[in-house]
Scaffold this active site. Structure first.
Site, PDB file in Angstrom:
ATOM      1  N   GLY A 115      -7.706  -1.884  14.944  1.00 20.16           N
ATOM      2  CA  GLY A 115      -6.250  -1.993  15.067  1.00 20.16           C
ATOM      3  C   GLY A 115      -5.738  -2.695  13.833  1.00 20.16           C
ATOM      4  CG  PHE A 153      -8.450  -4.639  -2.038  1.00 18.92           C
ATOM      5  CD1 PHE A 153      -8.663  -3.372  -1.501  1.00 18.92           C
ATOM      6  CD2 PHE A 153      -8.112  -4.738  -3.385  1.00 18.92           C
ATOM      7  CE1 PHE A 153      -8.547  -2.235  -2.290  1.00 18.92           C
ATOM      8  CE2 PHE A 153      -7.997  -3.614  -4.184  1.00 18.92           C
ATOM      9  CZ  PHE A 153      -8.221  -2.360  -3.634  1.00 18.92           C
ATOM     10  CG  LEU A 154      -4.336 -10.207   1.581  1.00 12.76           C
ATOM     11  CD1 LEU A 154      -4.029 -10.263   3.057  1.00 12.76           C
ATOM     12  CD2 LEU A 154      -3.431 -11.181   0.861  1.00 12.76           C
ATOM     13  NE  ARG A 155     -11.829 -10.131   4.509  1.00 13.11           N
ATOM     14  CZ  ARG A 155     -13.006 -10.763   4.540  1.00 13.11           C
ATOM     15  NH1 ARG A 155     -13.966 -10.320   5.327  1.00 13.11           N
ATOM     16  NH2 ARG A 155     -13.224 -11.828   3.797  1.00 13.11           N
ATOM     17  CG  PHE A 195     -15.943  -3.612   7.911  1.00 13.59           C
ATOM     18  CD1 PHE A 195     -14.706  -3.305   8.447  1.00 13.59           C
ATOM     19  CD2 PHE A 195     -16.023  -4.679   7.029  1.00 13.59           C
ATOM     20  CE1 PHE A 195     -13.573  -4.027   8.110  1.00 13.59           C
ATOM     21  CE2 PHE A 195     -14.900  -5.418   6.681  1.00 13.59           C
ATOM     22  CZ  PHE A 195     -13.675  -5.086   7.220  1.00 13.59           C
ATOM     23  CB  CYS A 246      -4.254  -2.477   6.866  1.00  9.73           C
ATOM     24  SG  CYS A 246      -3.193  -3.665   6.010  1.00  9.73           S
ATOM     25  CB  ALA A 256     -20.196  -1.615  18.599  1.00 11.45           C
ATOM     26  CB  THR A 315      -0.897  -0.014   1.257  1.00  7.62           C
ATOM     27  OG1 THR A 315      -1.653  -1.225   1.236  1.00  7.62           O
ATOM     28  CG2 THR A 315      -1.825   1.184   1.280  1.00  7.62           C
TER      29      THR A 315
END
Ligand code: NAD
Length: 437
Positions: free
Chosen positions: A260, A152-154, A252, A263, A255, A122
Site C-alpha cells: 500500500g 527515493f526516500l521511504r 522486500f 507510492c 510476505a 514522481t
C-alpha cells in the site's frame, strides 16, 4: 546557495529540512494555509521520526523558511524543486499532473532571474520535456533550465534515506543544471554517494522502474506465500533461502497483506499506463497491479476463514492501521479494505495504531471503535488481526493476550509473532505462508 521547494508534504518538507542541514538556504512554499501555519509554529503536519527536530534546528538557524508567497520563496533561488503530489487520476490510472503544471506555471510567471526547475515529484516520462516547452513558451526572456531529480526516500526512515541514499539520480541536459545539482548534493558526493547523471526521460523512468521492481518483488513473495500455504512450506524460510543469493537480495521479501502506501500503488498504475501509451505494455506490471489488488480485496475473507467462517457479531481487534510502521500515512493502506470488508460482514472492529488514528478516522466506517491503546483494542476481542508491524505489537506476550481477549484467534498478516508460544497458550494462529502445526 539558495533554493525553493514548492510543496511542503512528505517529500518537500523532508528534502527542504535535509538540504538546509547541508547548509543551503531553503524556502519551502506550502499552498495549504493551515499546514503552513503549523510549520511556522514549529508543528509538523506528518509523523516522521526526527523531522520535528531537524525542522526546528534549521528554522532556528534561519536556513529553513516557510514564506507566505511563492514570489518571496523563489526570489534569488538557483534551483526550484517541484515536490507537489502526483496522485492517480480518477478513472484511468494515469498520474494526475494538475498540481505539477499549476506549480510550474506559478513559478514561471513569478520568476525574475535564470533558474533550474527540478521535478522531485514522481512524474511520468515526458513531463520534464513538457516543462521545458512551457518555460520556452512562457518565459522566452529567461534562461530557465529543467532537471529531473526523483526522490527515493521511504516514509518512516525518510531522513537517513535522504542523508545517506544509495544513489542520487539527476536527469539534466545542460551543464548549468548539472552544475547546480552537483553543488547542492556536494555533501553526499563527499561520502561517496553515487550520483548518476542521465537525460530527462531516463531519470523519470528510473523512478518508476525502481518502484515497479520493488512492488514486483513484494508481489512475488506474496504469491510464493500463497503457494506455501497449499504445500506446507514456510515462506519465511523460502524468502531467506532465496534472499541470501546476492543476485536476489533479502530486502522486500516479506510476505504480507499486499503493498500500500503513497507510492507503489499509484506508481505501478502510472507505469502501466506509461508503458501502454508508449506501445510497450508491461505485462509484468499489469500482473503486479492485479495480483496486489486481488490480495487486498481478499484480506477480510482470510480473517473470516480464520474465525471459522463467520464474523457477524464478533469483536475483532485490529492492531495497526498505517500502511507501514513509523508513519501515520493511511494512503492505500491494506487496513482499509480489510476493515471495510469485516464491517460489511457484521464484525465489530476495535482498532488501534500508535500514530495513524487521526489520519485513519475519516477513512474508516463510522461503526469502527478507535481504542486508546493496544490493550483497549484487545479487550473482549474474539480475534486479533495484526496489520502493521509496529514494534510495540511485536512484543505482546501471549499471556497478556489471554488476559485481555475473550477469543483465541490470532491472524498475523506480517508474520511477526512466534506461533509456538501462542499455540501453547491455546491460540489458533494463522500467519501468511506459514505451515499449520
Ligand atoms: P504530499 O501530498 O504529502 O505533499 C504535497 C504538498 O504539496 C501538499 O502539502 C500540498 O498542499 C502542496 N502543494 C500542492 N500544490 C502546491 C502549490 N502550487 N504550491 C505550494 N504547495 C503546493 O505528497 P508527497 O507524499 O510529499 O509526494 C510528493 C511527490 O513525491 C509525489 O509525486 C510522490 O509520488 C513523490 N514521492 C513521495 C514519496 C513518499 O514517500 N511520500 C517518496 C518518493 C517520492
Amino acid at each position: 546557495m539558495r533554493i525553493a521547494i514548492i510543496g511542503g508534504g512528505y517529500v518537500g518538507l523532508v528534502s527542504g529540512a535535509c538540504f538546509a542541514e547541508f547548509g543551503v538556504s531553503v524556502a519551502v512554499v506550502e499552498a495549504d494555509a493551515a499546514k503552513r501555519q503549523m510549520l511556522l509554529e514549529g508543528r509538523i503536519p506528518i509523523y516522521e521520526p526526527g523531522l520535528d527536530k531537524l525542522v526546528a534546528d534549521n528554522a532556528a538557524a534561519g536556513r529553513l523558511t516557510f514564506p507566505e508567497t511563492l514570489e518571496v520563496g523563489i526570489a534569488e533561488a538557483e534551483a526550484i524543486f517541484i515536490a507537489v503530489g502526483t496522485p492517480t487520476r480518477r478513472g484511468d490510472g494515469h498520474a494526475d499532473l494538475t498540481y505539477v503544471y499549476a506549480a510550474v506555471e506559478q513559478v514561471l510567471k513569478a520568476l525574475d532571474h535564470p533558474a533550474v526547475i527540478v521535478t522531485k515529484s514522481t512524474v511520468p516520462v515526458g513531463t520534464g520535456r513538457t516543462i521545458l516547452e512551457m518555460a520556452r513558451r512562457l518565459r522566452p526572456d529567461l534562461a530557465v533550465e529543467v532537471a529531473s531529480n526523483p526522490e527515493f526516500l521511504r516514509e518512516g526512515s525518510a531522513i537517513p534515506d535522504f542523508m545517506r541514499p544509495d544513489r542520487v539520480v539527476v536527469g539534466a541536459e545542460s551543464e548549468r543544471a548539472r552544475a547546480v545539482l552537483r553543488q547542492l548534493y556536494r555533501p553526499l558526493y563527499l561520502i561517496e554517494t553515487p550520483i548518476l547523471f542521465t537525460g530527462l526521460e531516463t531519470a523519470e523512468l528510473i523512478k518508476y522502474a525502481a518502484n515497479g521492481f520493488l512492488a514486483m518483488k513484494i508481489t512475488f513473495i506474496n504469491e510464493m506465500a500463497d503457494l506455501c500455504e497449499k504445500v506446507g512450506a514456510d515462506v519465511n524460510d523460502v524468502a531467506r533461502g532465496i534472499g541470501l543469493d546476492g543476485r536476489i537480495g533479502r530486502k522486500f521479501l516479506h510476505a504480507g497483506p499486499g503493498f500500500g502506501g503513497s507510492c507503489f500503488p499509484k506508481d505501478t498504475l502510472a507505469l502501466m499506463r506509461i508503458a501502454e501509451e508508449a506501445g510497450a505494455p508491461s505485462r509484468l506490471i499489469q500482473s503486479v497491479v492485479a495480483v496486489n489488488d486481488h490480495r487486498k480485496d481478499g484480506l477480510a475473507a482470510r480473517v473470516v476463514a480464520a474465525c471459522g467462517g463467520d464474523v457477524a457479531g464478533k469483536v475483532i481487534a485490529v492492531l495497526g492501521l498505517a500502511f507501514k510502521p513509523e508513519t501515520d500515512d493511511m494512503r492505500e493502506s491494506p487496513a482499509l479494505p480489510l476493515v471495510r470488508g469485516l464491517v460489511s460482514r457484521g464484525a465489530q472492529i476495535q482498532a488501534f495504531d500508535p500514530e495513524a488514528m487521526e489520519t485513519a478516522r475519516p477513512l474508516l466506517p463510522a461503526r469502527v471503535t478507535l481504542a486508546a491503546d493496544a490493550a483497549g483494542a484487545l479487550t473482549g476481542a474474539d480475534a486479533l488481526v495484526l496489520v502493521t508491524e509496529w514494534n510495540e505489537f511485536r512484543v505482546l506476550p501471549p499471556a497478556r493476550l489471554r488476559e485481555l481477549m475473550r477469543g483465541d484467534v490470532v491472524v498475523d498478516l506480517r508474520n511477526v509473532f512466534d506461533p509456538a508460544p501462542l499455540r501453547a497458550a491455546g491460540f489458533t494462529y494463522t500467519g501468511i505462508g506459514r505451515p499449520l502445526p
